[in-house]
Write a protein that holds these residues in place. Sequence first.
Motif, mmCIF file in Angstrom:
data_model
loop_
_atom_site.group_PDB
_atom_site.id
_atom_site.type_symbol
_atom_site.label_atom_id
_atom_site.label_comp_id
_atom_site.label_asym_id
_atom_site.label_seq_id
_atom_site.Cartn_x
_atom_site.Cartn_y
_atom_site.Cartn_z
ATOM 1 N N TYR A 1 0.848 -1.208 0.000
ATOM 2 C CA TYR A 1 0.000 0.000 0.000
ATOM 3 C C TYR A 1 0.877 1.250 0.000
ATOM 4 C CZ TYR A 1 -3.255 3.578 1.586
ATOM 5 O OH TYR A 1 -3.990 4.734 1.699
ATOM 6 N N MET B 1 2.489 1.961 -3.348
ATOM 7 C CA MET B 1 1.616 2.514 -4.384
ATOM 8 C C MET B 1 1.760 4.030 -4.527
ATOM 9 S SD MET B 1 -1.861 0.265 -3.808
ATOM 10 C CE MET B 1 -2.779 1.227 -5.015
ATOM 11 N N ARG B 2 2.275 4.680 -3.518
ATOM 12 C CA ARG B 2 2.435 6.130 -3.580
ATOM 13 C C ARG B 2 3.559 6.527 -4.533
ATOM 14 N NH1 ARG B 2 2.853 8.163 2.500
ATOM 15 N NH2 ARG B 2 0.838 9.203 2.517
ATOM 16 N N PRO C 1 -0.749 4.768 -11.124
ATOM 17 C CA PRO C 1 -1.798 3.742 -11.047
ATOM 18 C C PRO C 1 -2.009 2.976 -12.350
ATOM 19 C CG PRO C 1 -2.524 5.789 -10.026
ATOM 20 C CD PRO C 1 -1.223 6.093 -10.718
ATOM 21 N N GLY D 1 2.251 -0.222 -11.152
ATOM 22 C CA GLY D 1 1.093 0.156 -10.346
ATOM 23 C C GLY D 1 0.091 -0.980 -10.219
ATOM 24 N N VAL D 2 -0.186 -1.661 -11.339
ATOM 25 C CA VAL D 2 -1.145 -2.767 -11.312
ATOM 26 C C VAL D 2 -0.604 -3.938 -10.494
ATOM 27 C CG1 VAL D 2 -2.312 -4.486 -12.731
ATOM 28 C CG2 VAL D 2 -2.211 -2.109 -13.498
ATOM 29 N N ALA E 1 -0.653 -3.043 -6.727
ATOM 30 C CA ALA E 1 -2.032 -3.045 -6.228
ATOM 31 C C ALA E 1 -2.552 -4.481 -6.081
ATOM 32 C CB ALA E 1 -2.929 -2.245 -7.174
ATOM 33 N N MET F 1 -0.968 -6.062 -3.049
ATOM 34 C CA MET F 1 -1.555 -5.528 -1.820
ATOM 35 C C MET F 1 -2.886 -6.214 -1.521
ATOM 36 S SD MET F 1 -3.142 -1.769 -1.042
ATOM 37 C CE MET F 1 -4.557 -2.188 -2.072
ATOM 38 N N ILE F 2 -3.741 -6.269 -2.525
ATOM 39 C CA ILE F 2 -5.069 -6.862 -2.322
ATOM 40 C C ILE F 2 -4.956 -8.348 -1.998
ATOM 41 C CG2 ILE F 2 -7.236 -7.428 -3.489
ATOM 42 C CD1 ILE F 2 -6.881 -4.822 -5.102
#
Length: 416
Positions: A156, A159-160, A164, A169-170, A173, A176-177
């Motif tokens: 997370y 991601m900063r 995105p 970015g993908v 993410a 993270m999920i």
Amino acid sequence: MDESGDSGRPQPGAGGSDPSAAPGGGKPKRPADPGGGLLMGRPFGVPVYVAPSWFVVAALITWVFGGQLDRVLPELGGARYLVALFFAIAFYASVLVHELAHTVAALRYKLPVRRIQLQFFGGVSEIEKETETPGREFILAFVGPLLSLVLGGVFYGAMRFVEPGTVPGVLIAGLMISNLIVAAFNLLPGLPLDGGRMLRAIVWKITGKPMSGTVAAAWVGRGLAVTVLIGLPLLTHTGALGSANEDIGGVETVMDALLAAILAGIIWTGAGNSLRMARLREHLPDLRARTLTRRAVPVESATPLSEALRRANEAGARALVVVDGQGHPKGVVREAAIVGVPEHRRPWVAVSGLAQDLTDGMKVPAELAGEALLDRLKATPATEYLVIEETGEIYGVLSTADVERAFVKAMARPGS
């Protein structure tokens, strides 16, 4: 899924363990190379294997995630499957971190870890012994989901620093999920999940009985299995997981039902295995070498089998021990070998030809019991063992068949 600290029961997402026991053999002796797939390394001295089933899942993840990438990053073309394969590998690297958390905690508590295996629905850490206190049980179970939560937080934060709509970015993410899902799923309070082991620890602490904790957590686990079997397809069909009803086709419905059935089956089976292993540990102290030993008579090697059996019948004994001229045991006559000799030939067959030479591993102290007894038998496989007193005197012969029968009887005892 995950499980840890108890017998190697596979679960989706990560983790797992349990001393494997089997009738007449108990917890298996820790081999130098337990196997289980492709050896990837030995962090902390524990072998990490990738099971063949992992490659099936990696291919499935690559196909599914590649299809999603086509919607988000259509410009990738065929390269999207390379990105998806990288995601599958990175996800299972996260699962390995989850497993290593269980492993490090187990080693910290002096609990041997047989292996880590990455497989179809995640991983399993095969911890060979049970924790001694509910507090350690709770910590050992909790560290896995905790590390998955930490990884989710790390991704997370990462991601900063990425755009995105880009490949990094993908990927970040998605990782993270997926780590948050692994953590949340494993925190569900039912065996064989980590949350179930935490629930077991809590009930164990309250009641003072580890078996009560196992029973409670196992039945909650079975309830979770039913919930997953029914609930997951319903959630998908109603669009609660993010897909619109009109986008859900027949193939997706079948796949969701199949996935739910597999997950439910794994959870249900794992809960049942937890109950069986708890019953095993509860009844292990009932297995005592002294009470299971057959009375034996000593006979010299040249004694005809018919004469040896006559002496055994007169003494009410059920076993024969071959001794030398000074009465020192040299071998144990195998029951199967006796049965294989026709009665009319027994006067002409010497017992020495039917005996198995004694090794140090085949000499079992009469006071040995429980897991120590099973470990001893497993370390030196044989059909019969010489049971001796502390003084070195012959007490009798222990048959593996008798141990197996006692084991099965104890496991089948009602009310456990």
